[in-house]
Write a protein that holds these residues in place. Structure first.
Motif, mmCIF file in Angstrom:
data_model
loop_
_atom_site.group_PDB
_atom_site.id
_atom_site.type_symbol
_atom_site.label_atom_id
_atom_site.label_comp_id
_atom_site.label_asym_id
_atom_site.label_seq_id
_atom_site.Cartn_x
_atom_site.Cartn_y
_atom_site.Cartn_z
ATOM 1 N N GLN A 124 50.922 -107.438 2.982
ATOM 2 C CA GLN A 124 50.362 -107.109 1.632
ATOM 3 C C GLN A 124 51.818 -106.957 0.208
ATOM 4 O OE1 GLN A 124 47.970 -104.052 2.581
ATOM 5 N NE2 GLN A 124 46.234 -104.644 2.624
ATOM 6 N N LYS A 125 52.707 -106.161 0.991
ATOM 7 C CA LYS A 125 53.816 -106.056 -0.276
ATOM 8 C C LYS A 125 54.472 -107.497 -0.526
ATOM 9 C CE LYS A 125 58.462 -103.293 -0.278
ATOM 10 N NZ LYS A 125 59.055 -105.183 -1.396
ATOM 11 N N HIS A 144 52.230 -102.889 -3.560
ATOM 12 C CA HIS A 144 51.454 -102.970 -2.419
ATOM 13 C C HIS A 144 50.031 -102.733 -2.459
ATOM 14 C CE1 HIS A 144 53.116 -99.108 -0.504
ATOM 15 N NE2 HIS A 144 51.879 -99.721 0.432
ATOM 16 N N ASN A 145 49.794 -101.143 -2.901
ATOM 17 C CA ASN A 145 48.625 -100.228 -2.456
ATOM 18 C C ASN A 145 48.004 -101.003 -3.399
ATOM 19 O OD1 ASN A 145 49.947 -99.320 -4.676
ATOM 20 N ND2 ASN A 145 49.622 -97.514 -4.289
ATOM 21 N N THR A 146 48.112 -101.725 -3.919
ATOM 22 C CA THR A 146 47.041 -102.311 -5.058
ATOM 23 C C THR A 146 46.321 -102.945 -4.372
ATOM 24 O OG1 THR A 146 48.025 -101.846 -7.256
ATOM 25 C CG2 THR A 146 46.455 -103.653 -7.415
ATOM 26 N N SER A 188 46.468 -103.678 -1.343
ATOM 27 C CA SER A 188 45.199 -103.113 -0.602
ATOM 28 C C SER A 188 43.714 -103.196 -0.922
ATOM 29 C CB SER A 188 45.874 -101.836 0.354
ATOM 30 O OG SER A 188 45.219 -100.727 1.003
#
Length: 222
Positions: free
Chosen positions: A22-23, A33-35, A37
């Motif tokens: 994801q990163k 990366h949390n975006t 996710s």
């Protein structure tokens, strides 16, 4: 069909197929990366411009992120039309135009991106592709400085092919390759600028001389 759920599932599916975390996908797209996710679990919905960047990073058509429905088709068509992109049933796959290729750096991680060109989904499905902006005049009159070439990433080519090559870890050069049992010769069509240069099998290993990919197409503005 829940379009958001379909899109989130496809982003995750194609990301894993490309072997990206994801990163890594977030770095290519320009988001955290949390975006990514959030896109994959459906809590966030990416804007259309981000969807195009995701599709380009994953080497797919943006249409692959939507179910084959009239509504999703119209969403994509409107976005393309509003941004001046030609639309013909299925959107092509965007590949980056690189200003340089450096030894040891994966193509997907190169940040020197000058823009994007488009290839067909059918071609994109056959491998990994990128574009390179030609520097210098060693390949004139076939290739001129600032021409854009489409390159299929591969570690070997046939004798006589034009390839992107790294010599001694320097930036990539574009040359015709002639193979022999004892080595290879790099040939620039403009011999006054670049006389043919032979590298023995030993030099290929020790320098090294590394083939990055095969030039398959020239893009030159009229």
């Amino acid at each position: 069909m829940d379009i958001r759920k379909y899109t989130s599932t496809k982003i995750k599916e194609y990301r894993k197929q490309r072997g990206l975390t994801q990163k890594e996908l977030g770095d290519l797209v320009g988001v955290k990366h949390n975006t990514i996710s959030g896109y994959e679990n459906g809590t966030n919905e990416p804007e259309q411009d981000i969807l195009f960047k995701i599709a380009s990073a994953l080497h797919i058509s943006i249409n692959e992120l939507f179910p084959e429905t009239k509504s999703s088709f119209q969403i994509n068509k409107n976005f393309i039309s509003n941004n001046g992109i030609n639309f013909s049933k299925r959107v092509g796959v965007q590949i980056p135009i690189l200003g340089s290729v450096i030894a040891g750096t994966p193509i997907s991680a190169i940040e020197d991106i000058l823009g994007y060109e488009e290839i067909t989904p059918e071609l994109a499905s056959t491998g990994t592709f990128f574009c390179l902006k030609v520097k210098g005049n060693s390949m004139e009159p076939r290739l001129f400085e600032d021409d854009i070439i489409v390159v299929k990433q591969q570690p070997d080519i046939e004798s006589g092919d034009v390839a992107v090559v790294l010599v001694n870890g320097d930036e990539a050069t574009v040359k015709q390759i002639k193979k022999a049992d004892n080595g290879i010769t790099l040939i620039g069509y403009n011999v006054a600028v670049y006389p043919p240069t032979f590298y023995s099998n030993e030099a290929i290993i020790n320098l090294p001389v590394t083939i990055i990919g095969k030039v398959i197409e020239l893009r030159r503005p009229f």
